[in-house]
Design a protein around this motif. Structure first.
Motif, short mmCIF file in Angstrom:
data_model
loop_
_atom_site.label_atom_id
_atom_site.label_comp_id
_atom_site.label_asym_id
_atom_site.label_seq_id
_atom_site.Cartn_x
_atom_site.Cartn_y
_atom_site.Cartn_z
N PRO A 35 -6.35 -6.71 -0.88
CA PRO A 35 -7.06 -5.71 -1.68
C PRO A 35 -7.72 -4.67 -0.77
CG PRO A 35 -8.29 -7.76 -1.60
CD PRO A 35 -6.97 -8.05 -0.97
N ASN A 36 -8.15 -3.58 -1.34
CA ASN A 36 -8.88 -2.57 -0.57
C ASN A 36 -10.08 -3.22 0.11
OD1 ASN A 36 -7.15 -0.52 -1.36
ND2 ASN A 36 -8.32 -0.05 -3.20
N VAL A 180 9.60 -4.31 11.03
CA VAL A 180 9.05 -3.42 10.01
C VAL A 180 7.83 -4.08 9.35
CG1 VAL A 180 9.51 -2.13 7.89
CG2 VAL A 180 11.35 -2.49 9.56
N LEU A 181 6.67 -3.42 9.47
CA LEU A 181 5.44 -3.88 8.82
C LEU A 181 5.08 -2.89 7.73
CD1 LEU A 181 3.06 -5.90 8.80
CD2 LEU A 181 1.86 -4.35 10.36
N LEU A 182 4.99 -3.38 6.50
CA LEU A 182 4.75 -2.56 5.33
C LEU A 182 3.44 -2.98 4.68
CD1 LEU A 182 5.56 -0.65 2.98
CD2 LEU A 182 6.98 -2.50 2.09
N SER A 183 2.43 -2.13 4.76
CA SER A 183 1.12 -2.45 4.22
C SER A 183 0.95 -1.91 2.80
CB SER A 183 0.03 -1.86 5.12
OG SER A 183 -1.25 -2.02 4.53
N SER A 184 0.34 -2.73 1.94
CA SER A 184 0.09 -2.30 0.57
C SER A 184 -0.94 -3.23 -0.06
CB SER A 184 1.38 -2.34 -0.25
OG SER A 184 1.13 -1.95 -1.59
N HIS A 185 -1.56 -2.76 -1.15
CA HIS A 185 -2.43 -3.64 -1.94
C HIS A 185 -1.72 -4.08 -3.21
CE1 HIS A 185 -3.08 0.35 -3.72
NE2 HIS A 185 -3.45 -0.28 -4.82
N LEU A 186 -0.45 -3.68 -3.38
CA LEU A 186 0.31 -3.96 -4.60
C LEU A 186 1.39 -5.01 -4.34
CD1 LEU A 186 0.82 -0.31 -5.88
CD2 LEU A 186 -0.87 -1.97 -6.71
N MET A 187 1.16 -6.21 -4.82
CA MET A 187 2.15 -7.27 -4.68
C MET A 187 3.47 -6.89 -5.35
SD MET A 187 3.39 -10.19 -3.86
CE MET A 187 2.11 -11.35 -3.33
N SER A 188 3.37 -6.26 -6.53
CA SER A 188 4.57 -5.92 -7.29
C SER A 188 5.50 -5.02 -6.50
CB SER A 188 4.19 -5.23 -8.60
OG SER A 188 3.40 -4.06 -8.35
N GLU A 189 4.96 -4.15 -5.67
CA GLU A 189 5.78 -3.24 -4.88
C GLU A 189 6.35 -3.93 -3.65
OE1 GLU A 189 8.08 -0.51 -3.63
OE2 GLU A 189 7.02 -0.32 -5.54
N VAL A 190 5.50 -4.62 -2.92
CA VAL A 190 5.94 -5.25 -1.68
C VAL A 190 6.97 -6.34 -1.93
CG1 VAL A 190 5.16 -6.63 0.29
CG2 VAL A 190 3.80 -4.70 -0.48
N ALA A 191 6.80 -7.08 -3.03
CA ALA A 191 7.71 -8.18 -3.33
C ALA A 191 9.15 -7.72 -3.51
CB ALA A 191 7.25 -8.92 -4.57
N LEU A 192 9.34 -6.45 -3.87
CA LEU A 192 10.69 -5.92 -4.08
C LEU A 192 11.35 -5.49 -2.77
CD1 LEU A 192 9.99 -3.77 -7.27
CD2 LEU A 192 11.29 -5.91 -7.16
N THR A 193 10.57 -5.48 -1.70
CA THR A 193 11.07 -4.97 -0.43
C THR A 193 11.00 -5.99 0.70
OG1 THR A 193 10.24 -2.79 -1.09
CG2 THR A 193 10.90 -3.05 1.20
N ALA A 194 9.91 -6.75 0.74
CA ALA A 194 9.61 -7.60 1.90
C ALA A 194 10.37 -8.92 1.88
CB ALA A 194 8.12 -7.86 1.98
N ASP A 195 10.60 -9.44 3.08
CA ASP A 195 11.16 -10.77 3.26
C ASP A 195 10.05 -11.79 3.46
OD1 ASP A 195 14.05 -9.91 3.53
OD2 ASP A 195 13.15 -8.80 5.19
N ARG A 196 9.01 -11.33 4.17
CA ARG A 196 7.89 -12.20 4.49
C ARG A 196 6.59 -11.50 4.11
NH1 ARG A 196 8.12 -16.84 6.74
NH2 ARG A 196 6.16 -17.83 7.32
N LEU A 197 5.55 -12.31 3.83
CA LEU A 197 4.27 -11.76 3.39
C LEU A 197 3.14 -12.29 4.26
CD1 LEU A 197 4.71 -12.36 -0.46
CD2 LEU A 197 5.09 -10.20 0.76
N VAL A 198 2.30 -11.37 4.72
CA VAL A 198 1.05 -11.72 5.38
C VAL A 198 -0.06 -11.22 4.47
CG1 VAL A 198 -0.45 -11.32 7.36
CG2 VAL A 198 2.01 -11.63 7.70
N VAL A 199 -0.84 -12.15 3.91
CA VAL A 199 -1.88 -11.81 2.95
C VAL A 199 -3.24 -11.98 3.61
CG1 VAL A 199 -2.83 -12.23 0.65
CG2 VAL A 199 -0.40 -12.64 1.09
#
Length: 245
Positions: A35-36, A180-199
Motif C-alpha cells: 500500500p502507499n 524486471v522489477l515492477l512496483s505497484s499498490h494494485l494486486m489486480s494489475e501486477v498479478a496479470l504481469t508478474a511471475d513472482r511477488l514481493v509484498v
C-alpha cells in the motif's frame, strides 16, 4: 540481478524501510507490492542511488548503483514520468541522456518507435498526456538496452490498449533474460504481469512468493489485503508488547 540485503532507511524518527531483504532474479517479472507508504518508493530510491541507506545494502549485479560508470547500460528505471522539462522535445530529452552514456542517435530513434512515440518525437513534452509521459519514461529506461529494469507504477495514465502493451513489454523483457522489477499498490494489475511477488508493509517484508502460491490463500485481492492487514496489526501491537516486558 537485484539484491536488497537488510536494508534500513530512516528519516529522523520515521523508519521508512526496516531490515528489508529480497532478491529479484533475471528471466522473470517480479511484482513489488504494498500500500502507499509501505516503503516501496524509498527502497527504489536507495537502489538507484537517490537516497543513502541507514543500514544494509541495495545492489544491482552485486554493485552499488553509484559506482556504475555508465548506468543506463546496466539499469533502466522509471520512477516519475513527470520529471522531464516540459520545454524539451521528446527526441531531445532522450538524445541528452544518450550522449551522457555513449549511446548513438539510432538507439534514440529505435526506442521512440518501440514505445509508440515516433510520430511525436519533435513535440514538446509540455503537451504530452500522462500516458505519453509514461511511454517517454519507459523509452528512457530502455535507452541503454540494460539487463536490469525498474518500473514504478508504469501503467499510470495509460489507456486500456497502453496497459496491455506494457504488460506484453514487461513479459518480453523478462523472456529475454532481463531482471524486471515492477512496483505497484494494485494486486489486480501486477498479478496479470508478474511471475513472482514481493509484498511489503510498513517498510518490512510480508511475503516473497509466487502468484500461484498466493492464490492458495483465496482470491488474490483477498490474500493481499489479508497480508497487509496482518502486517499493520503486528506493527501496532508490537510496541505495546515490548513496553510490557
Amino acid at each position: 540481478m537485484i539484491e536488497v540485503l537488510g536494508l534500513t532507511k530512516r528519516y529522523g524518527r520515521v523508519t521508512a524501510v526496516d531490515d528489508l531483504t529480497f532478491t529479484v532474479r533475471p528471466g522473470q517479472v517480479t511484482g513489488f507490492l504494498g500500500p502507499n507508504g509501505s516503503g516501496k518508493s524509498t527502497t527504489m530510491r536507495v537502489l538507484l542511488g537517490l537516497a543513502t541507506p541507514t543500514g544494509g545494502d541495495a545492489l544491482i549485479n552485486g554493485r552499488d548503483y553509484r559506482t556504475v560508470r555508465r548506468p543506463l547500460h546496466e539499469v533502466g528505471a522509471l520512477l516519475d514520468a513527470n520529471h522531464v522539462h516540459g520545454g524539451r522535445r521528446a527526441a531531445t530529452h532522450l538524445a541528452c541522456l544518450a550522449r551522457g552514456n555513449g549511446i548513438g542517435q539510432a538507439r534514440v530513434t529505435a526506442v521512440l518507435d518501440q514505445v509508440g512515440l515516433a510520430d511525436v518525437a519533435r513535440d514538446r513534452v509540455a503537451g504530452f498526456s500522462l500516458g505519453m509521459r509514461q511511454r517517454l519514461g519507459i523509452a528512457a529506461a530502455l535507452l541503454g538496452d540494460p539487463g536490469v529494469l525498474v518500473f514504478d507504477e508504469p501503467v499510470n495514465g495509460l489507456d486500456p490498449e497502453g496497459v496491455r502493451w506494457i504488460r506484453e513489454l514487461m513479459r518480453s523483457l523478462a523472456a529475454e533474460g532481463r531482471t524486471v522489477l515492477l512496483s505497484s499498490h494494485l494486486m489486480s494489475e501486477v498479478a496479470l504481469t508478474a511471475d513472482r511477488l514481493v509484498v511489503v508493509g510498513r517498510g518490512r517484508l510480508i511475503a516473497d512468493t509466487t502468484v500461484t502460491e498466493l492464490t492458495r490463500r483465496g482470491s488474490l485481492e483477498e490474500a493481499y489485503l489479508s497480508l497487509t492487514a496482518e502486517s499493520v496489526a503486528h506493527r501496532a501491537v508490537a510496541p505495546a508488547e515490548r513496553g510490557r516486558r
